[in-house]
Design a protein around this motif. Structure first.
Motif, PDB file in Angstrom:
ATOM      1  N   GLU A 479       0.821  -1.207   0.000  1.00 61.14           N
ATOM      2  CA  GLU A 479       0.000   0.000   0.000  1.00 61.14           C
ATOM      3  C   GLU A 479       0.859   1.263   0.000  1.00 61.14           C
ATOM      4  O   GLU A 479       0.544   2.253  -0.673  1.00 61.14           O
ATOM      5  CB  GLU A 479      -0.932   0.009   1.222  1.00 61.14           C
ATOM      6  CG  GLU A 479      -1.962  -1.101   1.252  1.00 61.14           C
ATOM      7  CD  GLU A 479      -1.359  -2.449   1.656  1.00 61.14           C
ATOM      8  OE1 GLU A 479      -0.224  -2.447   2.207  1.00 61.14           O
ATOM      9  OE2 GLU A 479      -1.999  -3.487   1.399  1.00 61.14           O
ATOM     10  N   ALA A 480       1.955   1.229   0.752  1.00 59.71           N
ATOM     11  CA  ALA A 480       2.851   2.385   0.805  1.00 59.71           C
ATOM     12  C   ALA A 480       3.534   2.610  -0.537  1.00 59.71           C
ATOM     13  O   ALA A 480       3.711   3.755  -0.975  1.00 59.71           O
ATOM     14  CB  ALA A 480       3.890   2.195   1.913  1.00 59.71           C
ATOM     15  N   LEU A 481       3.910   1.529  -1.214  1.00 56.54           N
ATOM     16  CA  LEU A 481       4.557   1.662  -2.517  1.00 56.54           C
ATOM     17  C   LEU A 481       3.578   2.185  -3.561  1.00 56.54           C
ATOM     18  O   LEU A 481       3.949   2.984  -4.430  1.00 56.54           O
ATOM     19  CB  LEU A 481       5.125   0.308  -2.954  1.00 56.54           C
ATOM     20  CG  LEU A 481       6.293  -0.227  -2.121  1.00 56.54           C
ATOM     21  CD1 LEU A 481       6.728  -1.595  -2.623  1.00 56.54           C
ATOM     22  CD2 LEU A 481       7.480   0.734  -2.152  1.00 56.54           C
ATOM     23  N   GLU A 482       2.325   1.752  -3.491  1.00 57.01           N
ATOM     24  CA  GLU A 482       1.312   2.286  -4.413  1.00 57.01           C
ATOM     25  C   GLU A 482       1.117   3.778  -4.177  1.00 57.01           C
ATOM     26  O   GLU A 482       0.956   4.554  -5.135  1.00 57.01           O
ATOM     27  CB  GLU A 482      -0.002   1.531  -4.228  1.00 57.01           C
ATOM     28  CG  GLU A 482       0.017   0.118  -4.779  1.00 57.01           C
ATOM     29  CD  GLU A 482      -1.300  -0.613  -4.534  1.00 57.01           C
ATOM     30  OE1 GLU A 482      -2.049  -0.163  -3.627  1.00 57.01           O
ATOM     31  OE2 GLU A 482      -1.565  -1.604  -5.229  1.00 57.01           O
ATOM     32  N   LYS A 483       1.143   4.185  -2.909  1.00 57.37           N
ATOM     33  CA  LYS A 483       0.980   5.597  -2.586  1.00 57.37           C
ATOM     34  C   LYS A 483       2.148   6.426  -3.116  1.00 57.37           C
ATOM     35  O   LYS A 483       1.992   7.585  -3.509  1.00 57.37           O
ATOM     36  CB  LYS A 483       0.864   5.765  -1.072  1.00 57.37           C
ATOM     37  CG  LYS A 483       0.517   7.166  -0.625  1.00 57.37           C
ATOM     38  CD  LYS A 483       0.328   7.239   0.882  1.00 57.37           C
ATOM     39  CE  LYS A 483      -0.012   8.655   1.328  1.00 57.37           C
ATOM     40  NZ  LYS A 483      -0.178   8.737   2.809  1.00 57.37           N
ATOM     41  N   GLU A 484       3.337   5.818  -3.147  1.00 53.48           N
ATOM     42  CA  GLU A 484       4.511   6.526  -3.674  1.00 53.48           C
ATOM     43  C   GLU A 484       4.454   6.700  -5.182  1.00 53.48           C
ATOM     44  O   GLU A 484       5.136   7.566  -5.729  1.00 53.48           O
ATOM     45  CB  GLU A 484       5.795   5.777  -3.286  1.00 53.48           C
ATOM     46  CG  GLU A 484       6.133   5.812  -1.810  1.00 53.48           C
ATOM     47  CD  GLU A 484       6.560   7.190  -1.341  1.00 53.48           C
ATOM     48  OE1 GLU A 484       6.919   8.033  -2.195  1.00 53.48           O
ATOM     49  OE2 GLU A 484       6.553   7.432  -0.117  1.00 53.48           O
ATOM     50  N   GLY A 485       3.666   5.848  -5.858  1.00 52.69           N
ATOM     51  CA  GLY A 485       3.533   6.009  -7.307  1.00 52.69           C
ATOM     52  C   GLY A 485       3.822   4.772  -8.131  1.00 52.69           C
ATOM     53  O   GLY A 485       3.728   4.810  -9.364  1.00 52.69           O
ATOM     54  N   PHE A 486       4.196   3.653  -7.499  1.00 52.32           N
ATOM     55  CA  PHE A 486       4.441   2.433  -8.255  1.00 52.32           C
ATOM     56  C   PHE A 486       3.113   1.860  -8.758  1.00 52.32           C
ATOM     57  O   PHE A 486       2.101   1.891  -8.059  1.00 52.32           O
ATOM     58  CB  PHE A 486       5.160   1.397  -7.386  1.00 52.32           C
ATOM     59  CG  PHE A 486       6.603   1.725  -7.126  1.00 52.32           C
ATOM     60  CD1 PHE A 486       7.559   1.537  -8.104  1.00 52.32           C
ATOM     61  CD2 PHE A 486       7.001   2.225  -5.894  1.00 52.32           C
ATOM     62  CE1 PHE A 486       8.886   1.843  -7.873  1.00 52.32           C
ATOM     63  CE2 PHE A 486       8.319   2.535  -5.644  1.00 52.32           C
ATOM     64  CZ  PHE A 486       9.270   2.348  -6.637  1.00 52.32           C
ATOM     65  N   THR A 487       3.148   1.316  -9.955  1.00 57.91           N
ATOM     66  CA  THR A 487       1.929   0.762 -10.555  1.00 57.91           C
ATOM     67  C   THR A 487       1.694  -0.657 -10.063  1.00 57.91           C
ATOM     68  O   THR A 487       2.604  -1.336  -9.578  1.00 57.91           O
ATOM     69  CB  THR A 487       2.043   0.753 -12.085  1.00 57.91           C
ATOM     70  OG1 THR A 487       3.091  -0.160 -12.470  1.00 57.91           O
ATOM     71  CG2 THR A 487       2.358   2.134 -12.623  1.00 57.91           C
TER      72      THR A 487
END
Length: 575
Positions: A479-487
């Motif tokens: 979830e944190a990586l998605e928030k950073e912008g990873f697809t």
């Protein structure tokens, strides 16, 4: 354990490694062939290619050849003894002489079968040579440091901090001189001269970009900017601030007596017989004395090539395609310290051919390039960017570099040059590529001039690179990586994020810097949007449609490949 290979094609060292099970026959034969082709030592090649563990390799060699295993990090290298061994022999044979005891010379080596090297050291020194085994990566590190110390024509290169003299004694000497306002002969204080020289050399060794000498009421500090971050390196006595400033002004050929106005100058430090470093020197009067800042200008940075800048493959191809054009304008944008100058100098070196006439107007010339006509602008005598451009157009130019487009007059002449058969490169201070078009419009350029002249815009930042020797994997929730912008596609494929740790080969987990870029070629749709006076939001949308990545996305690509960290990308891409 494998059987010892009897093949006459393998060296004795390779047979030992196969016997130990560190390599198989095929790997050993292939490695020896590669070493012969590349003129590389076998141990060096195996470690560089990560075919063997360097610690295990050193232990096995020490056991098989009945030699002691040494931690080279734990010893002090005697430079005088090393100098007698001969720099050429040390460099060619990868041997580090580190200690002399009577007629015996102890040397660190990773390959004990290098008998020719050992004999050459013995001949040069007249001593009995005692080899000890050292891990290859440690040998490489200390070898580089030793060669750098030996390969110099400057005295006192190997001065350690304790050899600089007692700073308290220096302060007492100052008091005895009745605290003169400005020393008439700064060179008379040898300790100050040596301190400045060592500080400059340390900055070069550490890859610093700037040195700050800063006086305050009750303290005096020296800071260096390493990988974009300022850090304190020393605190000389405050009473020395005037002498240090005066000495630096003498080196930069400034007016030593003038302490009320800012001054700019330049000096050169000869590091070795093969390399020199230019320093741009700037002084300003502060409440407690003159602050002096030295900017390191390494000509080697302009020789790195486009691959070292950090472009993505598609971005690099767009950059190279724009440089092949005979006319048009290429703009590089970003804040101070974002690497614009190195990008432009790299382009200049690529364009620097005998058949091209290249002229640059800069404020000031930072790196001097052979074969390119470089001019310092001087507003005090009306030698502005605009007037320099006018002069260039009468000099039969092919390529023109303008240090910065600051006003409408300069912009108009640059556009005119790009429309009349010249390739023009310049910089602007904007946050991203689409904002550059808005900035040109705000300067007062006609819309048709912008649309017809600009070919490529590059926005960039610099991020620190993770040290490959000590970087550590991080466990970050999806979830944190998605928030950073990873697809989702990237996360499904598996994204491994690394963080800094810190070791003796880096600065708190980082080593060096690389660029992250937004490379935006001008398309027909963008030209039409400019003519319709569309805002930057619409131009950004059009850029995305043709695959232009913003700097945040470019930064995440470098995080995904383990080059840098999320914190670094966040630091440089947050407006």
């Amino acid at each position: 354990m494998a059987t010892v290979v009897q093949s006459p094609q393998l060296s004795a060292l390779s047979r030992h490694l196969v016997h130990r099970g560190l390599l198989n026959d095929e790997q050993a034969l292939d490695a020896e062939g590669k070493c012969r082709d590349g003129d590389t030592q076998l141990i060096t090649y195996l470690v560089q290619q990560r075919l063997v563990n360097p610690d295990q390799l050193a232990w096995c060699i020490a056991q098989d050849f009945s030699l002691p295993l040494l931690d080279l990090d734990a010893v002090h290298i005697d430079l005088e003894t090393a100098r007698k061994a001969g720099e050429t022999a040390i460099r060619a044979h990868r041997i580090v002489p580190f200690y002399r005891r009577g007629k015996r010379l102890f040397v660190a080596i990773s390959d004990p079968t290098n008998f020719q090297g050992l004999e050459e050291i013995k001949f040069n020194t007249g001593l009995s040579v005692e080899p000890v085994i050292c891990e290859e990566h440690k040998l490489t590190r200390h070898l580089e440091r030793l060669i750098q110390a030996l390969d110099t024509s400057i005295g006192d290169l190997e001065i350690e901090s304790e050899d600089l003299g007692d700073l308290a004694d220096m302060e007492a000497d100052m008091e005895q001189e009745h605290a003169r306002a400005a020393p008439t002969d700064p060179e008379s204080d040898d300790a100050v001269v040596r301190f400045i020289r060592k500080t400059m050399l340390d900055a070069v060794r550490r890859g610093a970009s700037d040195i700050h000498f800063e006086p305050y009421e009750k303290s005096f500090r020296v800071r260096m900017r390493v990988d974009g971050i300022l850090e304190e390196v020393s605190h000389p006595p405050v009473a020395l601030s005037e002498k240090i400033a005066a000495r630096l002004k003498v080196l930069a050929e400034m007016n030593v007596a003038e302490r009320r106005r800012p001054q700019d100058g330049r000096t050169k430090l000869k590091i070795s017989r093969y390399r020199s470093m230019d320093f741009r020197v700037s002084t300003i009067p502060t409440a407690w004395g003159e602050k002096v800042v030295l900017r390191l200008l390494d000509p080697a940075n302009a020789q790195l090539g486009v691959a070292a800048l950090g472009f993505g493959e598609d971005q690099k191809q767009q950059f190279l395609k724009a440089l092949e054009r005979p006319n048009g304008m290429i703009l590089v944008t970003g804040p101070t310290g974002s690497g614009k100058t190195i990008t432009l100098y790299t382009a200049m070196q690529m364009l620097n051919k005998p058949e091209r006439n290249i002229s640059t107007a800069e404020d000031p010339v930072e790196i001097r390039l052979e074969g390119i006509n470089q001019l310092n602008v001087h507003p005090a005598i009306n030698l502005t960017f605009a007037n320099a451009l006018r002069a260039f157009l009468r000099q039969d130019p092919d390529v023109i570099l303008v240090g910065e487009i600051r006003d409408l007059e300069t912009a108009e002449i640059a556009v005119k040059a790009s429309q009349t058969g010249h390739l023009v490169l310049s910089t602007l201070h904007t946050n991203d590529a689409p904002k550059t078009l808005t900035r040109l419009r705000d300067l007062g350029l006609p819309l048709y001039a912008i649309a017809s002249s600009v070919e490529l815009i590059i926005a960039q930042r610099l991020v620190r690179k993770l040290c490959e020797s000590c970087r550590k994997p991080l466990d970050i929730p999806r979830e944190a990586l998605e928030k950073e912008g990873f697809t989702g596609e990237e996360l499904d494929a598996g994204v491994r994020i690394y963080g800094p740790q810190g070791c003796d080969q880096c600065n708190n987990g980082y080593k060096g810097r690389t660029g992250i870029f937004q490379v935006m070629p001008m398309t027909d749709e963008m030209e039409q949007a400019i003519m319709r006076e569309e805002n930057e939001v619409e131009i950004t949308r059009l850029a995305r449609e043709v695959g232009v990545r913003d700097m945040r996305r470019a930064g995440l690509d470098k995080v995904r490949t383990g080059i840098t960290t999320l914190d670094e990308v966040q630091r440089v891409t947050t407006d």
